[in-house]
Design an enzyme around this catalytic site. Sequence first.
Site, short mmCIF file in Angstrom:
data_model
loop_
_atom_site.label_atom_id
_atom_site.label_comp_id
_atom_site.label_asym_id
_atom_site.label_seq_id
_atom_site.Cartn_x
_atom_site.Cartn_y
_atom_site.Cartn_z
N ALA A 241 0.81 -1.23 0.00
CA ALA A 241 0.00 0.00 0.00
C ALA A 241 0.84 1.27 0.00
CB ALA A 241 -0.93 0.00 1.22
N ALA A 242 2.13 1.17 -0.29
CA ALA A 242 3.01 2.33 -0.20
C ALA A 242 2.58 3.44 -1.14
CB ALA A 242 4.45 1.91 -0.48
N GLY A 243 2.36 3.10 -2.41
CA GLY A 243 1.97 4.11 -3.39
C GLY A 243 0.62 4.73 -3.08
N ASP A 244 -0.33 3.90 -2.67
CA ASP A 244 -1.67 4.41 -2.35
C ASP A 244 -1.63 5.33 -1.12
OD1 ASP A 244 -2.79 2.97 -4.45
OD2 ASP A 244 -3.15 1.21 -3.21
N SER A 283 -1.79 -0.99 7.47
CA SER A 283 -0.44 -0.43 7.53
C SER A 283 -0.42 1.09 7.41
CB SER A 283 0.42 -1.02 6.41
OG SER A 283 0.02 -0.52 5.13
#
Length: 300
Positions: A241-244, A283
């Site tokens: 989920a880093a980009g989101d 996260s």
Amino acid sequence: MAIYNLGSINWDHCYSVPHFVRPGETLSSRDYQRFLGGKGANQSVAAVRAGAWVHHIGAVAEDDVQVRSLIAEYQVAPDGLMLIPGQATGHAIIQINAEGENAIILFPGCNRLLTMEWIEQQFGEANSHDWLLLQNETNLVQESATVAKARGMQVAFNPAPMDKDLTLDMLDYLDLLIVNEVELSDLAGVDDPERALAMLKQKAPNLSLLITLGAKGARYEDQKTSARVDAFKVDAVDTTAAGDTFIGYFLASRAAALSVEESMTRAAAASAICVTRQGAIPSIPTLLEVEAFIKNRKNA
């Protein structure tokens, strides 16, 4: 200022594996967890945790009571969810390797069954102060952007998974395009990111661009501003989920009238915290965690 997010909602089935499965291979997973996810839901929750008011527009299975309950628990109003009878909520099969990288198989399910009537109803009192955020995991993306611009809304598009023709057709309806380096090169049809950026700026001179660079951070370009932020160094566990998280935090920060540089720093910090945790939505950090993280890094 509100964010209307027309976006996917999925169940993420996450498998921890020593390496990504190869053709013909049967691979045992070290761990399995199920989380609520989807690019749309991830970005909505990130924006909410960054302090924005978010109205999520999406579709789920009529009998999927748990997903509606979780959406509300994450403080995203569930009244924008279209309930589809006899269909499955979208879901993803996510492999997470020993380095924290991921490989994803996506089944869209209800995400591709939205109607324009439902979407237009959800815009409600939206006006020129509000944003419409789009990804490419639902149907009616271009049609929704057209209606939003007719209402004077600002439109941001994160075209993942990439559809080059659709994205190029939508440039005139967009205020902000959010892509990674690979997507930027795909759009321009050249491998050199700098040349690709120049070509896209020439094609759409009024378009603002946010380019995510993974471990190298991110950059922003518009008619007046050029900015870059480095990624914070952390030990990554899961990058799902880093980009989101980056996108949700950036847009929420801009909606709150923070500068481009402040918005990028806050988004980079949120993304850094995110990758140290497992799962997608679980996260995503709170704004208090992000502010504490930035303060600690400045004082280090």
